[in-house]
Design an enzyme around this catalytic site. Structure first.
Site, short mmCIF file in Angstrom:
data_model
loop_
_atom_site.label_atom_id
_atom_site.label_comp_id
_atom_site.label_asym_id
_atom_site.label_seq_id
_atom_site.Cartn_x
_atom_site.Cartn_y
_atom_site.Cartn_z
N LYS A 18 0.06 3.15 2.21
CA LYS A 18 0.03 2.49 0.89
C LYS A 18 -1.09 1.44 0.81
O LYS A 18 -1.84 1.42 -0.15
CB LYS A 18 1.39 1.80 0.60
CG LYS A 18 2.58 2.74 0.61
CD LYS A 18 3.87 2.03 0.22
CE LYS A 18 4.37 1.01 1.21
NZ LYS A 18 4.79 1.54 2.53
N ARG A 22 11.55 -2.39 -3.16
CA ARG A 22 12.10 -1.76 -1.96
C ARG A 22 13.62 -1.67 -2.02
O ARG A 22 14.23 -1.19 -1.08
CB ARG A 22 11.70 -2.57 -0.73
CG ARG A 22 10.44 -2.04 -0.02
CD ARG A 22 10.08 -3.05 1.06
NE ARG A 22 9.41 -2.51 2.18
CZ ARG A 22 8.14 -2.74 2.49
NH1 ARG A 22 7.37 -3.45 1.70
NH2 ARG A 22 7.63 -2.26 3.60
N ARG A 27 -1.83 1.39 14.96
CA ARG A 27 -2.26 0.20 14.22
C ARG A 27 -1.90 -1.07 14.98
O ARG A 27 -2.64 -2.05 14.98
CB ARG A 27 -1.59 0.19 12.83
CG ARG A 27 -2.10 -0.93 11.95
CD ARG A 27 -1.55 -0.82 10.55
NE ARG A 27 -0.18 -1.30 10.46
CZ ARG A 27 0.55 -1.26 9.34
NH1 ARG A 27 0.05 -0.73 8.25
NH2 ARG A 27 1.78 -1.73 9.33
N ARG A 42 0.29 -7.49 14.41
CA ARG A 42 1.58 -7.65 13.72
C ARG A 42 2.73 -7.41 14.69
O ARG A 42 2.80 -6.37 15.33
CB ARG A 42 1.68 -6.65 12.55
CG ARG A 42 0.88 -7.07 11.34
CD ARG A 42 0.92 -6.05 10.24
NE ARG A 42 2.26 -5.66 9.80
CZ ARG A 42 2.49 -4.92 8.72
NH1 ARG A 42 1.48 -4.52 7.96
NH2 ARG A 42 3.73 -4.61 8.38
N ARG A 60 12.25 -0.50 10.86
CA ARG A 60 11.61 -0.54 9.53
C ARG A 60 11.82 0.78 8.81
O ARG A 60 12.10 0.82 7.60
CB ARG A 60 10.12 -0.84 9.67
CG ARG A 60 9.86 -2.28 10.10
CD ARG A 60 8.46 -2.47 10.62
NE ARG A 60 7.44 -2.24 9.61
CZ ARG A 60 6.16 -2.04 9.89
NH1 ARG A 60 5.75 -2.02 11.16
NH2 ARG A 60 5.29 -1.85 8.93
#
Ligand code: AMP
Length: 190
Positions: A14, A89, A128, A134, A146
Protein backbone atom coordinates in the site's frame (compact mmCIF):
# COMPACT_ATOMS: atom_id res chain seq x y z
CA UNK A 1 -12.89 14.80 -5.75
CA UNK A 2 -11.58 11.24 -5.90
CA UNK A 3 -11.07 9.66 -2.48
CA UNK A 4 -9.42 6.28 -2.57
CA UNK A 5 -8.96 3.75 0.20
CA UNK A 6 -5.94 1.62 -0.63
CA UNK A 7 -6.54 -1.66 1.12
CA UNK A 8 -4.78 -4.91 1.87
CA UNK A 9 -2.89 -6.81 4.56
CA UNK A 10 0.46 -5.66 5.98
CA UNK A 11 3.10 -6.03 3.30
CA UNK A 12 0.63 -5.83 0.41
CA UNK A 13 2.45 -2.77 -0.96
CA UNK A 14 0.00 0.00 0.00
CA UNK A 15 2.69 2.49 1.00
CA UNK A 16 4.84 1.83 -2.06
CA UNK A 17 1.91 2.19 -4.44
CA UNK A 18 0.45 5.23 -2.68
CA UNK A 19 3.73 7.09 -3.35
CA UNK A 20 3.24 6.66 -7.12
CA UNK A 21 -0.51 7.18 -7.16
CA UNK A 22 -0.48 10.40 -5.13
CA UNK A 23 1.74 12.05 -7.75
CA UNK A 24 -0.03 10.57 -10.75
CA UNK A 25 -3.53 11.58 -9.60
CA UNK A 26 -2.60 14.60 -7.47
CA UNK A 27 -4.08 13.15 -4.28
CA UNK A 28 -3.20 13.91 -0.66
CA UNK A 29 -1.66 10.75 0.84
CA UNK A 30 -2.54 9.87 4.44
CA UNK A 31 -0.74 6.88 5.95
CA UNK A 32 -1.93 6.41 9.53
CA UNK A 33 1.13 4.22 10.20
CA UNK A 34 3.44 7.03 9.02
CA UNK A 35 1.64 9.59 11.20
CA UNK A 36 2.03 7.31 14.22
CA UNK A 37 5.73 6.70 13.44
CA UNK A 38 6.30 10.47 13.09
CA UNK A 39 4.74 10.93 16.55
CA UNK A 40 6.86 8.14 18.01
CA UNK A 41 10.01 9.73 16.57
CA UNK A 42 9.07 13.04 18.17
CA UNK A 43 8.05 11.42 21.48
CA UNK A 44 4.63 13.05 21.53
CA UNK A 45 1.94 11.71 23.92
CA UNK A 46 0.17 10.21 20.87
CA UNK A 47 3.41 8.52 19.82
CA UNK A 48 4.03 7.05 23.26
CA UNK A 49 0.53 5.65 23.38
CA UNK A 50 0.63 4.24 19.83
CA UNK A 51 4.05 2.65 20.31
CA UNK A 52 2.84 0.23 22.98
CA UNK A 53 0.35 -1.24 20.49
CA UNK A 54 2.42 -0.98 17.32
CA UNK A 55 5.50 -2.73 18.68
CA UNK A 56 3.41 -5.83 19.38
CA UNK A 57 1.67 -5.68 16.01
CA UNK A 58 -1.70 -4.80 17.58
CA UNK A 59 -4.03 -2.14 16.24
CA UNK A 60 -4.05 1.24 18.01
CA UNK A 61 -7.48 1.85 19.63
CA UNK A 62 -10.17 3.26 17.35
CA UNK A 63 -10.86 6.45 19.26
CA UNK A 64 -7.23 7.55 19.11
CA UNK A 65 -6.85 6.62 15.45
CA UNK A 66 -10.13 8.19 14.33
CA UNK A 67 -9.41 11.50 16.11
CA UNK A 68 -6.00 11.68 14.51
CA UNK A 69 -7.34 10.88 11.03
CA UNK A 70 -10.13 13.45 11.36
CA UNK A 71 -7.60 16.12 12.21
CA UNK A 72 -5.34 15.34 9.24
CA UNK A 73 -8.27 15.35 6.82
CA UNK A 74 -9.74 18.58 8.22
CA UNK A 75 -6.37 20.28 7.83
CA UNK A 76 -6.13 19.31 4.17
CA UNK A 77 -9.62 19.86 2.78
CA UNK A 78 -8.28 22.04 -0.02
CA UNK A 79 -6.69 19.00 -1.68
CA UNK A 80 -7.89 17.39 -4.88
CA UNK A 81 -8.81 14.17 -3.08
CA UNK A 82 -7.29 11.75 -0.60
CA UNK A 83 -5.56 8.43 -0.78
CA UNK A 84 -6.03 6.62 2.53
CA UNK A 85 -3.29 4.08 3.23
CA UNK A 86 -3.83 1.94 6.33
CA UNK A 87 -7.20 3.46 7.24
CA UNK A 88 -9.92 2.31 7.83
CA UNK A 89 -8.89 -0.91 9.59
CA UNK A 90 -12.07 -1.61 11.61
CA UNK A 91 -15.79 -1.25 11.14
CA UNK A 92 -15.90 1.77 13.50
CA UNK A 93 -13.18 3.45 11.48
CA UNK A 94 -15.02 2.83 8.19
CA UNK A 95 -18.18 4.37 9.64
CA UNK A 96 -16.25 7.34 11.01
CA UNK A 97 -14.67 7.88 7.59
CA UNK A 98 -18.07 7.88 5.87
CA UNK A 99 -19.31 10.42 8.39
CA UNK A 100 -16.27 12.64 7.91
CA UNK A 101 -16.62 12.53 4.12
CA UNK A 102 -20.36 13.29 4.31
CA UNK A 103 -19.69 16.28 6.58
CA UNK A 104 -17.59 17.66 3.76
CA UNK A 105 -20.09 16.83 0.99
CA UNK A 106 -17.79 14.14 -0.26
CA UNK A 107 -17.62 10.38 -0.35
CA UNK A 108 -15.22 7.44 -0.69
CA UNK A 109 -14.99 6.76 -4.43
CA UNK A 110 -13.46 3.30 -4.09
CA UNK A 111 -11.70 0.82 -1.89
CA UNK A 112 -8.98 -0.78 -3.99
CA UNK A 113 -7.50 -3.90 -2.44
CA UNK A 114 -4.07 -5.33 -3.18
CA UNK A 115 -4.47 -9.10 -3.05
CA UNK A 116 -1.30 -10.97 -2.03
CA UNK A 117 -0.70 -14.49 -0.61
CA UNK A 118 0.23 -14.69 3.10
CA UNK A 119 3.60 -16.38 2.45
CA UNK A 120 4.56 -13.55 0.11
CA UNK A 121 3.54 -10.98 2.76
CA UNK A 122 5.69 -12.61 5.44
CA UNK A 123 8.76 -12.83 3.25
CA UNK A 124 8.33 -9.24 2.02
CA UNK A 125 8.02 -7.92 5.60
CA UNK A 126 10.99 -9.93 6.90
CA UNK A 127 13.03 -8.58 3.99
CA UNK A 128 11.87 -5.01 4.70
CA UNK A 129 12.74 -5.54 8.39
CA UNK A 130 16.43 -5.87 7.45
CA UNK A 131 16.50 -2.15 6.63
CA UNK A 132 13.27 -0.52 7.90
CA UNK A 133 14.33 -0.39 11.55
CA UNK A 134 10.68 -1.09 12.42
CA UNK A 135 10.16 -3.22 15.54
CA UNK A 136 6.98 -4.60 13.96
CA UNK A 137 8.92 -5.92 10.93
CA UNK A 138 11.59 -7.55 13.06
CA UNK A 139 10.23 -10.99 14.00
CA UNK A 140 8.00 -13.55 12.35
CA UNK A 141 5.76 -13.65 15.47
CA UNK A 142 4.99 -9.92 15.37
CA UNK A 143 4.41 -10.08 11.62
CA UNK A 144 2.03 -13.03 12.08
CA UNK A 145 0.17 -11.04 14.73
CA UNK A 146 -0.25 -8.10 12.34
CA UNK A 147 -1.63 -10.43 9.68
CA UNK A 148 -3.93 -12.04 12.22
CA UNK A 149 -5.21 -8.60 13.36
CA UNK A 150 -5.94 -7.94 9.68
CA UNK A 151 -8.02 -11.11 9.30
CA UNK A 152 -9.81 -10.62 12.64
CA UNK A 153 -10.69 -6.92 12.40
CA UNK A 154 -9.93 -5.49 8.98
CA UNK A 155 -10.71 -8.02 6.23
CA UNK A 156 -14.48 -7.65 6.87
CA UNK A 157 -14.31 -4.16 5.41
CA UNK A 158 -14.39 -5.81 2.00
CA UNK A 159 -18.12 -6.40 2.67
CA UNK A 160 -18.65 -2.83 3.86
CA UNK A 161 -17.53 -1.42 0.50
CA UNK A 162 -18.86 -4.29 -1.63
CA UNK A 163 -22.37 -3.47 -0.37
CA UNK A 164 -21.88 0.07 -1.67
CA UNK A 165 -20.49 -1.26 -4.98
CA UNK A 166 -17.20 0.48 -4.23
CA UNK A 167 -14.87 -2.51 -3.78
CA UNK A 168 -12.23 -3.33 -6.40
CA UNK A 169 -9.70 -6.14 -5.98
CA UNK A 170 -6.37 -6.01 -7.81
CA UNK A 171 -3.64 -8.65 -8.04
CA UNK A 172 -0.88 -7.27 -5.78
CA UNK A 173 1.86 -9.63 -6.98
CA UNK A 174 4.23 -8.70 -9.80
CA UNK A 175 6.51 -5.76 -10.49
CA UNK A 176 5.82 -2.42 -8.78
CA UNK A 177 5.17 -0.82 -12.19
CA UNK A 178 2.69 -3.49 -13.33
CA UNK A 179 0.78 -3.16 -10.05
CA UNK A 180 0.70 0.66 -10.36
CA UNK A 181 -0.80 0.21 -13.84
CA UNK A 182 -3.49 -2.14 -12.49
CA UNK A 183 -4.42 0.32 -9.75
CA UNK A 184 -4.36 3.26 -12.16
CA UNK A 185 -6.83 1.56 -14.49
CA UNK A 186 -9.30 1.27 -11.62
CA UNK A 187 -8.83 4.91 -10.57
CA UNK A 188 -9.21 6.12 -14.16
CA UNK A 189 -12.46 4.18 -14.48
CA UNK A 190 -14.08 5.93 -11.48
P1 AMP B 1 1.24 0.34 8.78
O1 AMP B 1 2.34 1.34 8.61
O2 AMP B 1 0.00 0.68 8.00
O3 AMP B 1 1.72 -1.06 8.55
O4 AMP B 1 0.79 0.41 10.31
C1 AMP B 1 1.70 0.07 11.33
C2 AMP B 1 0.97 -0.06 12.65
O5 AMP B 1 0.37 1.19 13.00
C3 AMP B 1 -0.18 -1.05 12.68
O6 AMP B 1 0.27 -2.38 12.91
C4 AMP B 1 -0.99 -0.52 13.86
O7 AMP B 1 -0.38 -0.83 15.08
C5 AMP B 1 -0.86 0.99 13.64
N1 AMP B 1 -1.95 1.49 12.76
C6 AMP B 1 -1.81 2.06 11.54
N2 AMP B 1 -3.00 2.39 11.03
C7 AMP B 1 -3.93 2.01 11.94
C8 AMP B 1 -5.34 2.04 12.00
N3 AMP B 1 -6.06 2.54 10.98
N4 AMP B 1 -5.96 1.56 13.10
C9 AMP B 1 -5.26 1.07 14.15
N5 AMP B 1 -3.91 0.97 14.15
C10 AMP B 1 -3.25 1.44 13.06
Amino acid sequence: MKNIVLFGPPGAGKGTQAEFLKTKFNLFHISTGDVFRFNIKNSTPLGLLAKSFMDKGDLVPDEVTINMLNEVVRNNLDSNGFIFDGFPRTNNQAEALDKLMAENDSTISAMIALEVDDEVLISRLLERGKTSGRVDDSTKDIIQNRISEYYKKTAILKNFYTKKNRYFGVNGEGSVKVITDRLSSVIESL
